[in-house]
Design a protein around this motif. Structure first.
Motif, PDB file in Angstrom:
ATOM      1  N   ARG A  91     -33.227  25.191 -40.212  1.00  0.00           N
ATOM      2  CA  ARG A  91     -32.023  25.381 -39.411  1.00  0.00           C
ATOM      3  C   ARG A  91     -32.296  25.428 -37.899  1.00  0.00           C
ATOM      4  O   ARG A  91     -31.600  24.741 -37.130  1.00  0.00           O
ATOM      5  N   TRP A 111     -30.537  23.012 -35.130  1.00  0.00           N
ATOM      6  CA  TRP A 111     -29.740  23.533 -34.011  1.00  0.00           C
ATOM      7  C   TRP A 111     -30.247  22.991 -32.676  1.00  0.00           C
ATOM      8  O   TRP A 111     -29.455  22.636 -31.800  1.00  0.00           O
ATOM      9  N   THR A 150     -29.135  19.506 -32.352  1.00  0.00           N
ATOM     10  CA  THR A 150     -27.683  19.478 -32.155  1.00  0.00           C
ATOM     11  C   THR A 150     -27.329  19.777 -30.708  1.00  0.00           C
ATOM     12  O   THR A 150     -26.401  19.169 -30.148  1.00  0.00           O
ATOM     13  N   ASN A 158     -24.337  25.202 -38.516  1.00  0.00           N
ATOM     14  CA  ASN A 158     -23.730  26.147 -37.575  1.00  0.00           C
ATOM     15  C   ASN A 158     -22.391  25.536 -37.185  1.00  0.00           C
ATOM     16  O   ASN A 158     -22.345  24.539 -36.462  1.00  0.00           O
ATOM     17  N   LEU A 162     -21.673  25.024 -33.339  1.00  0.00           N
ATOM     18  CA  LEU A 162     -22.400  23.932 -32.689  1.00  0.00           C
ATOM     19  C   LEU A 162     -21.859  22.579 -33.133  1.00  0.00           C
ATOM     20  O   LEU A 162     -21.752  21.644 -32.323  1.00  0.00           O
TER      21      LEU A 162
END
Length: 451
Positions: free
Chosen positions: A316, A320, A323, A363, A366
């Motif tokens: 993750r 992120w 992203t 998320n 995001l």
């Protein structure tokens, strides 16, 4: 003369169905059974959307009632939510879309087929944006079907949410009893996890946590006998076990919210008991807690969840980070609602590649920023402000237990959105729509203050 308990129970369900209306109940159950697979299972999602659209078209009075009874602020927010993907689908002149941030690769690929000067919309994936727009018909129908202005509808809606959770739990138990993947609905399921009607064990856990919040709120919404209290406790224990069996760390962590609420209620009631009764109540609670702990410690299936807390390392944080690069590339307009999977492949760094495609940002916030840019950020902020205002008003009303249950369930959505994508399947979208209606309900009921 003895009371006919089965008749009373049936009468209560008939009353709930009358107050809520069968379209709302039908839509929630259809969404639960068929809407838990996400965007990759379009045919099942389509059935849910057809049911939702059919309700709105066959019963036009539902939309008229929503227009007349719902707060204008809610109507505006719903309209803005629908308009966002529509805005992303409007064709733009070449000079405009070419100047948008992050469109360089799109321009190069379109020039290869001599369409660089054609009109194109803001979104980089029209199919996914259309899919996202159509998906909104589910929660829209749920909100529109809710009986705003009814004093009894909020309590019955909590019962419906708890029922959804118990149906999910019951199907998961049947899956476990069948063994293997005999009754699993989706190909990505892993044996040994509690999935029920969902493709993801995380989504499965969240629905049962929300059902637990609803169960506590429904219990507190009326006076209960000792027998009823025991039944509610047993039902809550079953949902807790179901959540733990999903092996979802985030869902298990969310159990803290309803757990603390139950402890606060128990402590408050124990405080006003006679001393002898209070000590007996405390002793029974300790024995019960020890029994539950013993079951968890000796059960291998339950133990697998605790084992997952030994390590929090996963992909993750890497997703992120990539992203954030994409957000910067497409800011401030975004890449288009629903387009994450299409554009993220460009942003994903080689050193962070994993065998399984990311597909989602894991998320929600995001992902919204990447897809919808500043417009998505503003829309989310407006929803938070509106719901916070509704919670404050609801907690000052006679519907405070219902509002607290809905607020806690909504908080579960908001917290899990930090590490997952709870609003990306039809089932949880419809549940979220019902929570919005529940939080709005006190704003539509006159003279609802508790003092």
């Amino acid at each position: 003369m003895p009371t006919n308990r089965s008749g009373t129970f049936l009468a209560k369900w008939q009353e709930a169905l009358r107050v809520l209306g069968w379209p709302l109940v039908l839509l929630l159950l259809v969404a639960l059974v068929l809407g838990g697979g996400g965007v990759r299972h379009g045919l099942a999602n389509l059935v849910v959307q057809i049911v939702a659209l059919g309700i709105l078209l066959l019963y036009p009075g539902i939309l008229r009632r929503f227009r007349d009874a719902a707060p204008k602020s809610l109507i505006i927010l719903v309209a803005l939510t629908l308009l966002l993907p529509i805005f992303h689908l409007i064709p733009l002149p070449a000079g405009i879309w070419q100047s948008l941030p992050g469109r360089e690769m799109a321009l190069q690929s379109r020039e290869l087929v001599n369409s660089g000067n054609d009109w194109f919309p803001l979104t980089l994936d029209r199919g996914r944006t259309v899919t996202a727009l159509v998906a909104l018909v589910g929660p829209l129908a749920v909100i529109a079907c809710f009986r705003f202005g009814s004093n009894s509808a909020p309590r019955h809606a909590l019962a419906l949410l708890a029922t959804v959770a118990f149906v999910q739990f019951a199907f998961g138990v049947i899956q476990f009893a069948a063994g293997g993947d005999t009754l699993t609905l989706y190909e990505t399921n892993q044996v040994g996890r509690f999935y029920g009607f969902f493709v993801s064990h995380i989504a499965s856990g969240l629905v049962m946590v929300i059902g637990l919040c609803a169960l506590v709120g429904h219990y507190l919404s009326d006076e209960r006998s000792n027998v009823a209290t025991l039944l509610y406790l047993a039902g809550g224990a079953l949902l807790v076990i179901g959540v733990i069996l999903t092996n979802s760390r985030s869902a298990v962590a969310l159990l803290i919210l309803p757990g603390l609420w139950v402890l606060a209620v128990a402590a408050k009631r124990a405080w006003v008991m006679p001393r002898r009764t209070r000590w007996g109540f405390l002793a029974a609670g300790i024995v019960g807690a020890m029994a539950v702990a013993a079951v968890f410690a000796t059960n291998d299936r339950l133990g697998r969840t605790w084992d997952r807390f030994d390590s929090f390392e996963d992909s993750r944080p890497d997703i992120w980070e990539d992203t954030l690069v994409g957000i910067d590339r497409y800011w401030p307009v975004g890449s288009g609602v629903g387009s994450f999977d299409e554009v993220f492949q460009v942003e994903e760094s080689l050193e962070m590649l994993v065998a399984k495609k990311a597909a989602r940002a894991h998320n929600e916030y995001l992902e919204i920023l990447l897809e919808a840019g500043i417009f998505g950020a503003i829309l989310v902020s407006l929803w938070f402000v509106y719901l916070a205002y509704a919670v404050i008003r609801g907690l000052r009303s006679v519907h405070a237990p219902v509002t607290l249950a809905a607020a806690m369930a909504a908080l579960c959505f908001a917290l899990q959105a930090l590490v997952y994508f709870p609003l990306r399947n039809m089932a949880e979208l419809c549940v979220a729509g019902l929570l919005v209606a529940l939080l709005t309900a006190p704003l539509t009921i006159k003279r609802d203050r508790s003092h």
